[in-house]
Write a protein that holds these residues in place. Structure first.
Motif, PDB file in Angstrom:
ATOM      1  N   THR A   8      -2.628  -0.169  14.125  1.00 27.86           N
ATOM      2  CA  THR A   8      -2.881  -0.861  12.860  1.00 27.86           C
ATOM      3  C   THR A   8      -2.752  -2.361  13.115  1.00 27.86           C
ATOM      4  O   THR A   8      -1.800  -2.789  13.784  1.00 27.86           O
ATOM      5  N   LYS A  43       0.867   3.792   1.883  1.00 27.80           N
ATOM      6  CA  LYS A  43       1.360   4.218   3.206  1.00 27.80           C
ATOM      7  C   LYS A  43       2.555   3.373   3.651  1.00 27.80           C
ATOM      8  O   LYS A  43       3.464   3.873   4.302  1.00 27.80           O
ATOM      9  N   GLN A  90      -4.549  -2.267   5.203  1.00 29.22           N
ATOM     10  CA  GLN A  90      -5.607  -2.165   4.183  1.00 29.22           C
ATOM     11  C   GLN A  90      -5.432  -3.230   3.109  1.00 29.22           C
ATOM     12  O   GLN A  90      -6.394  -3.851   2.667  1.00 29.22           O
ATOM     13  N   LEU A  91      -4.196  -3.441   2.701  1.00 27.60           N
ATOM     14  CA  LEU A  91      -3.929  -4.445   1.666  1.00 27.60           C
ATOM     15  C   LEU A  91      -4.016  -5.865   2.238  1.00 27.60           C
ATOM     16  O   LEU A  91      -4.493  -6.786   1.582  1.00 27.60           O
ATOM     17  N   GLY A 141       0.833  -1.194   0.000  1.00 26.31           N
ATOM     18  CA  GLY A 141       0.000   0.000   0.000  1.00 26.31           C
ATOM     19  C   GLY A 141       0.869   1.246   0.000  1.00 26.31           C
ATOM     20  O   GLY A 141       2.033   1.213   0.420  1.00 26.31           O
ATOM     21  N   ASN A 179      -5.994  -6.843   4.620  1.00 21.77           N
ATOM     22  CA  ASN A 179      -7.414  -7.165   4.799  1.00 21.77           C
ATOM     23  C   ASN A 179      -7.987  -7.798   3.541  1.00 21.77           C
ATOM     24  O   ASN A 179      -8.758  -8.752   3.605  1.00 21.77           O
ATOM     25  N   GLU A 180      -7.589  -7.240   2.403  1.00 22.99           N
ATOM     26  CA  GLU A 180      -8.073  -7.757   1.126  1.00 22.99           C
ATOM     27  C   GLU A 180      -7.318  -9.030   0.760  1.00 22.99           C
ATOM     28  O   GLU A 180      -7.912  -9.997   0.277  1.00 22.99           O
ATOM     29  N   SER A 194      -5.116  -0.977  -7.723  1.00 19.38           N
ATOM     30  CA  SER A 194      -5.799  -1.887  -6.786  1.00 19.38           C
ATOM     31  C   SER A 194      -4.909  -3.102  -6.565  1.00 19.38           C
ATOM     32  O   SER A 194      -3.940  -3.317  -7.323  1.00 19.38           O
TER      33      SER A 194
END
Ligand SMILES: NC(=O)c1ccc[n+]([C@@H]2O[C@H](COP(=O)([O-])OP(=O)(O)OC[C@H]3O[C@@H](n4cnc5c(N)ncnc54)[C@H](OP(=O)(O)O)[C@@H]3O)[C@@H](O)[C@H]2O)c1
Length: 214
Positions: A164, A59, A137-138, A57, A140-141, A102
């Motif tokens: 996090t 970040k 975030q990445l 990601g 999680n997916e 994505s």
């Protein structure tokens, strides 16, 4: 295994904490060296020019100190919704740094560059393994994807302040390999001895664990 199969690499504490204030909650020198080896080592059967892809990601990319990025000898794929993210960055023209809109697009890019794909241009980077290296975030997916075959999780035996977190690893989806089996798997992947059992560094103790998709 499909060419878009990938593995997650992460270090998490007992509460699955992975980050604080945009950075790591700990400094584990040996684990960083392990991370570098794991994500850099290509399979013996791949061409010498092939490198691994590290998807991250935006970040997480920014959390890597400037002097250590891009991660050397790896294709760095940054995931961002901003198609112009790299436009004003020094890495814009670096062939080892790519932008994807994505996780799906990042996986497709890495897959298209796999060394066994006949249409992959010979003058472009050739990819072997694909690693998803964060952040939350990445992850999680990523954990939900059937293409995620392994999770290499450095389990830090502590609970530290974090903002996090790594998602729950569902027992119905992944098996935690018994430590000897996990250790053997890592030594085969790295093609060199890997420290087993509990590792002590400063006030932290941690161990390398391997989860495998069922
Ligand atoms: N312990 C570990 O192993 C480990 C590993 C990695 C990171 N970390 C830590 O994790 C923290 C960073 O994680 P994070 O969750 O805050 O951020 P992250 O996942 O690294 O990056 C989030 C950014 O990625 C982009 N993004 C995420 N999902 C996307 C999607 N579906 N489509 C397009 N773009 C997407 C967005 O970029 P844009 O805003 O540019 O659109 C989003 O703002 C830091 O504290 C870091 O140190 C820890």
């Amino acid at each position: 295994m499909s060419l878009r199969s990938f593995a997650i690499v992460v270090a998490a504490d007992l509460a699955n904490g992975i980050g604080l204030n945009g950075t790591l909650p700990w400094r584990l020198r040996k684990d960083m060296a392990f991370f570098a080896k794991l994500t850099s080592k290509t399979s013996a059967s791949s061409p010498p020019s092939a490198i691994n892809a590290c998807i991250m990601g935006r970040k997480t990319w920014e959390s890597i100190p400037q002097k250590f990025r891009p991660l050397t000898s790896r294709l760095n794929i940054i995931v961002s919704r901003d198609p112009h993210y790299l436009d004003d960055k020094p890495e814009k023209s670096n062939p080892h740094v790519r932008l994807a809109s994505s996780l799906e697009a990042a996986l497709s890019l890495a897959e298209s560059l796999h060394y066994s794909v006949p249409s992959a241009p010979a003058d472009q980077t050739q990819v072997d393994h694909i690693y998803l290296i964060g952040g939350a975030q990445l992850y999680n997916e990523g954990v939900l994807s059937k293409d995620c075959k392994h999770i290499y999780l450095t389990r830090v035996h502590a609970t530290v302040e974090c903002d996090t977190f790594f998602p729950e690893i569902k027992e119905s989806e992944y098996t935690l390999l018994p430590s000897q089996q996990g250790h053997k798997h890592l030594e085969e992947l790295l093609q060199e001895p890997v420290e087993g059992g509990l590792i002590t560094e400063g006030s932290f103790q941690y161990e390398y664990t391997v989860y495998e998709r069922k």
